[in-house]
Write a protein that holds these residues in place. Structure first.
Motif, PDB file in Angstrom:
ATOM      1  N   SER A  25      41.283   4.083  40.629  1.00  0.00           N
ATOM      2  CA  SER A  25      41.456   3.876  39.044  1.00  0.00           C
ATOM      3  C   SER A  25      40.416   4.856  38.216  1.00  0.00           C
ATOM      4  CB  SER A  25      41.521   2.482  38.639  1.00  0.00           C
ATOM      5  OG  SER A  25      42.653   1.976  39.250  1.00  0.00           O
ATOM      6  N   LYS A  26      40.654   5.358  37.306  1.00  0.00           N
ATOM      7  CA  LYS A  26      39.619   6.240  36.517  1.00  0.00           C
ATOM      8  C   LYS A  26      39.638   5.863  35.011  1.00  0.00           C
ATOM      9  CE  LYS A  26      40.955   9.919  39.852  1.00  0.00           C
ATOM     10  NZ  LYS A  26      41.570  11.160  40.139  1.00  0.00           N
ATOM     11  N   ALA A  27      38.615   6.280  34.361  1.00  0.00           N
ATOM     12  CA  ALA A  27      38.489   6.511  33.023  1.00  0.00           C
ATOM     13  C   ALA A  27      37.701   7.383  32.552  1.00  0.00           C
ATOM     14  CB  ALA A  27      38.260   4.878  32.521  1.00  0.00           C
ATOM     15  N   ASP A  28      37.985   8.000  31.148  1.00  0.00           N
ATOM     16  CA  ASP A  28      37.051   9.108  30.706  1.00  0.00           C
ATOM     17  C   ASP A  28      37.563   9.113  29.338  1.00  0.00           C
ATOM     18  OD1 ASP A  28      35.362  11.238  30.532  1.00  0.00           O
ATOM     19  OD2 ASP A  28      36.198  12.398  32.108  1.00  0.00           O
ATOM     20  N   LEU A  29      36.424   9.735  28.625  1.00  0.00           N
ATOM     21  CA  LEU A  29      36.752  10.064  27.098  1.00  0.00           C
ATOM     22  C   LEU A  29      36.680  11.407  26.828  1.00  0.00           C
ATOM     23  CD1 LEU A  29      36.690   8.779  24.159  1.00  0.00           C
ATOM     24  CD2 LEU A  29      34.427   9.497  23.930  1.00  0.00           C
ATOM     25  N   ALA A  30      37.848  12.006  26.261  1.00  0.00           N
ATOM     26  CA  ALA A  30      37.842  13.404  25.761  1.00  0.00           C
ATOM     27  C   ALA A  30      37.520  13.302  24.385  1.00  0.00           C
ATOM     28  CB  ALA A  30      39.420  13.944  26.280  1.00  0.00           C
ATOM     29  N   ALA A  31      36.642  14.012  23.855  1.00  0.00           N
ATOM     30  CA  ALA A  31      36.399  14.015  22.394  1.00  0.00           C
ATOM     31  C   ALA A  31      35.935  15.227  21.752  1.00  0.00           C
ATOM     32  CB  ALA A  31      35.290  12.761  22.208  1.00  0.00           C
ATOM     33  N   GLY A  32      36.005  15.420  20.421  1.00  0.00           N
ATOM     34  CA  GLY A  32      35.332  16.665  19.933  1.00  0.00           C
ATOM     35  C   GLY A  32      33.850  16.373  19.746  1.00  0.00           C
ATOM     36  N   PRO A  33      33.158  17.428  19.235  1.00  0.00           N
ATOM     37  CA  PRO A  33      31.592  17.416  19.513  1.00  0.00           C
ATOM     38  C   PRO A  33      30.937  16.379  18.304  1.00  0.00           C
ATOM     39  CG  PRO A  33      32.446  19.451  18.470  1.00  0.00           C
ATOM     40  CD  PRO A  33      33.593  18.724  18.936  1.00  0.00           C
ATOM     41  N   ALA A  34      31.542  16.340  17.202  1.00  0.00           N
ATOM     42  CA  ALA A  34      30.972  15.308  16.199  1.00  0.00           C
ATOM     43  C   ALA A  34      31.150  13.861  17.079  1.00  0.00           C
ATOM     44  CB  ALA A  34      31.603  15.259  14.964  1.00  0.00           C
ATOM     45  N   LEU A  35      32.288  13.617  17.394  1.00  0.00           N
ATOM     46  CA  LEU A  35      32.218  12.321  17.827  1.00  0.00           C
ATOM     47  C   LEU A  35      31.416  11.868  19.023  1.00  0.00           C
ATOM     48  CD1 LEU A  35      35.573  10.118  18.060  1.00  0.00           C
ATOM     49  CD2 LEU A  35      34.033  10.130  20.097  1.00  0.00           C
ATOM     50  N   GLU A  36      31.445  12.992  20.016  1.00  0.00           N
ATOM     51  CA  GLU A  36      30.637  12.895  21.224  1.00  0.00           C
ATOM     52  C   GLU A  36      29.122  12.673  20.772  1.00  0.00           C
ATOM     53  OE1 GLU A  36      31.093  15.771  23.879  1.00  0.00           O
ATOM     54  OE2 GLU A  36      32.316  15.027  25.148  1.00  0.00           O
ATOM     55  N   LEU A  67      25.164  10.569  25.000  1.00  0.00           N
ATOM     56  CA  LEU A  67      25.270  10.655  26.348  1.00  0.00           C
ATOM     57  C   LEU A  67      24.894   9.140  27.205  1.00  0.00           C
ATOM     58  CD1 LEU A  67      24.339  14.242  27.300  1.00  0.00           C
ATOM     59  CD2 LEU A  67      26.599  13.385  27.284  1.00  0.00           C
ATOM     60  N   PRO A  68      23.782   8.853  26.533  1.00  0.00           N
ATOM     61  CA  PRO A  68      23.607   7.497  27.234  1.00  0.00           C
ATOM     62  C   PRO A  68      24.483   6.297  27.283  1.00  0.00           C
ATOM     63  CG  PRO A  68      21.469   8.333  26.126  1.00  0.00           C
ATOM     64  CD  PRO A  68      22.745   9.239  25.813  1.00  0.00           C
ATOM     65  N   LEU A  69      25.135   6.192  26.104  1.00  0.00           N
ATOM     66  CA  LEU A  69      26.117   5.272  25.870  1.00  0.00           C
ATOM     67  C   LEU A  69      27.364   5.763  26.669  1.00  0.00           C
ATOM     68  CD1 LEU A  69      27.814   3.025  24.508  1.00  0.00           C
ATOM     69  CD2 LEU A  69      28.150   4.438  22.546  1.00  0.00           C
ATOM     70  N   LEU A  70      27.777   6.862  26.742  1.00  0.00           N
ATOM     71  CA  LEU A  70      28.899   7.282  27.657  1.00  0.00           C
ATOM     72  C   LEU A  70      28.765   7.043  29.141  1.00  0.00           C
ATOM     73  CD1 LEU A  70      30.156  10.500  25.529  1.00  0.00           C
ATOM     74  CD2 LEU A  70      31.021   7.991  25.355  1.00  0.00           C
ATOM     75  N   ASP A  71      27.429   7.500  29.301  1.00  0.00           N
ATOM     76  CA  ASP A  71      27.204   7.221  30.994  1.00  0.00           C
ATOM     77  C   ASP A  71      27.296   5.827  31.136  1.00  0.00           C
ATOM     78  OD1 ASP A  71      25.872   8.371  33.296  1.00  0.00           O
ATOM     79  OD2 ASP A  71      24.552   6.809  32.872  1.00  0.00           O
ATOM     80  N   SER A  72      26.846   4.745  30.049  1.00  0.00           N
ATOM     81  CA  SER A  72      26.877   3.456  30.397  1.00  0.00           C
ATOM     82  C   SER A  72      28.319   3.006  30.522  1.00  0.00           C
ATOM     83  CB  SER A  72      26.004   2.594  29.454  1.00  0.00           C
ATOM     84  OG  SER A  72      26.190   1.379  29.521  1.00  0.00           O
ATOM     85  N   VAL A  73      29.433   3.585  29.802  1.00  0.00           N
ATOM     86  CA  VAL A  73      30.558   3.154  29.812  1.00  0.00           C
ATOM     87  C   VAL A  73      31.376   3.513  31.166  1.00  0.00           C
ATOM     88  CG1 VAL A  73      32.654   3.612  28.708  1.00  0.00           C
ATOM     89  CG2 VAL A  73      31.055   2.920  27.319  1.00  0.00           C
ATOM     90  N   PHE A  74      31.001   4.576  31.510  1.00  0.00           N
ATOM     91  CA  PHE A  74      31.768   5.055  32.605  1.00  0.00           C
ATOM     92  C   PHE A  74      31.122   5.275  33.985  1.00  0.00           C
ATOM     93  CE2 PHE A  74      33.422   7.298  28.600  1.00  0.00           C
ATOM     94  CZ  PHE A  74      34.772   6.607  28.592  1.00  0.00           C
ATOM     95  N   ALA A  75      30.129   5.071  33.975  1.00  0.00           N
ATOM     96  CA  ALA A  75      29.351   5.016  35.125  1.00  0.00           C
ATOM     97  C   ALA A  75      29.067   3.713  35.675  1.00  0.00           C
ATOM     98  CB  ALA A  75      28.121   5.750  35.136  1.00  0.00           C
ATOM     99  N   ARG A  76      28.853   2.732  34.609  1.00  0.00           N
ATOM    100  CA  ARG A  76      28.463   1.391  34.955  1.00  0.00           C
ATOM    101  C   ARG A  76      29.598   0.234  34.572  1.00  0.00           C
ATOM    102  NH1 ARG A  76      27.425  -3.509  32.902  1.00  0.00           N
ATOM    103  NH2 ARG A  76      25.645  -4.881  33.842  1.00  0.00           N
TER     104      ARG A  76
END
Length: 221
Positions: free
Chosen positions: A103-114, A119-128
């Motif tokens: 199973s996998k998950a990821d976020l595809a987003a435009g630059p303003a939303l990213e 990056l710390p939040l996104l790493d926490s969501v998808f790596a932890r």
């Protein structure tokens, strides 16, 4: 998965049927309010098994799948700048461990939303968060908790922190059954203390005399 008819009105495409009807309504309502109150728009797309992935993004990653879907929904250049889609792929491989690992998950987003999320939040969501909940087959909880977490940050609030996996129902029920037993030793001690306090004095003296006789008998032997 891609569509020329534009984005879904409900902000949620649950092809994997991860969410219950009430859960889907809560997530969709959250995302609709976010789009209404801010300049951001977040969508959720769930897909079932790896068989769905090649049709949308041959040879690509889950992130490529999400970007392809976003670009089909918003074909005008720059239109996806403040938009994103959370993609969750649930595997149905044999065995819980194999399914969780696939199973996998990821976020595809435009630059303003990213940039707003960081990056710390996104790493926490998808790596932890995702691996921890996927191992427990809690993908619905991941979708609900992650949309809550991202909603708070995109509104300018402080990140509430990583998601906490829920205990299995059987373990939780066992803990509830044991709770009444926790206070039993203390209750017994209190009972015997009360009993000793109300014991007649002559009974106490008699008990002491018996103990002395036993001690003497033991010494003589």
């Amino acid at each position: 998965l891609a569509s020329d008819s534009g984005p879904p009105e409900g902000f949620l495409v649950d092809r994997a049927r991860l969410l219950s009807s009430s859960g889907a309504d809560l997530v969709a309502d959250r995302l609709q309010r976010l789009a209404r109150d801010t300049n951001f728009a977040l969508y959720v797309l769930t897909v079932d098994d790896d068989r769905e992935q090649p049709r949308a993004a041959p040879g690509g990653s889950l992130h490529d799948l999400g970007m392809g879907v976003l670009e089909s929904w918003f074909p005008t250049p720059g239109e996806i700048d403040s938009k994103g889609v959370l993609v969750v792929l649930r595997s149905r491989r044999d065995g819980e461990e194999r399914a969780a690992a696939a199973s996998k998950a990821d976020l595809a987003a435009g630059p303003a939303l990213e940039a707003a999320l960081g990056l710390p939040l996104l790493d926490s969501v998808f790596a932890r968060d995702f691996p921890a909940l996927a191992r427990r087959d809690q993908l619905p909880e991941f979708v609900d908790g992650t949309t809550k977490r991202l909603d708070i940050v995109m509104r300018g609030g402080q990140d509430p922190g990583p998601l906490v996996p829920q205990a299995p129902a059987a373990a939780a029920d066992a803990r509830l059954l044991l709770l009444p037993l926790v206070g039993i030793p203390a209750v017994l001690v209190a009972f015997f203390r009360v009993l000793m306090n109300i014991l007649p004095e002559d009974a106490e003296e008699e008990a002491m005399g018996v103990e002395e006789l036993e001690d003497k008998a033991g010494g003589a032997m």
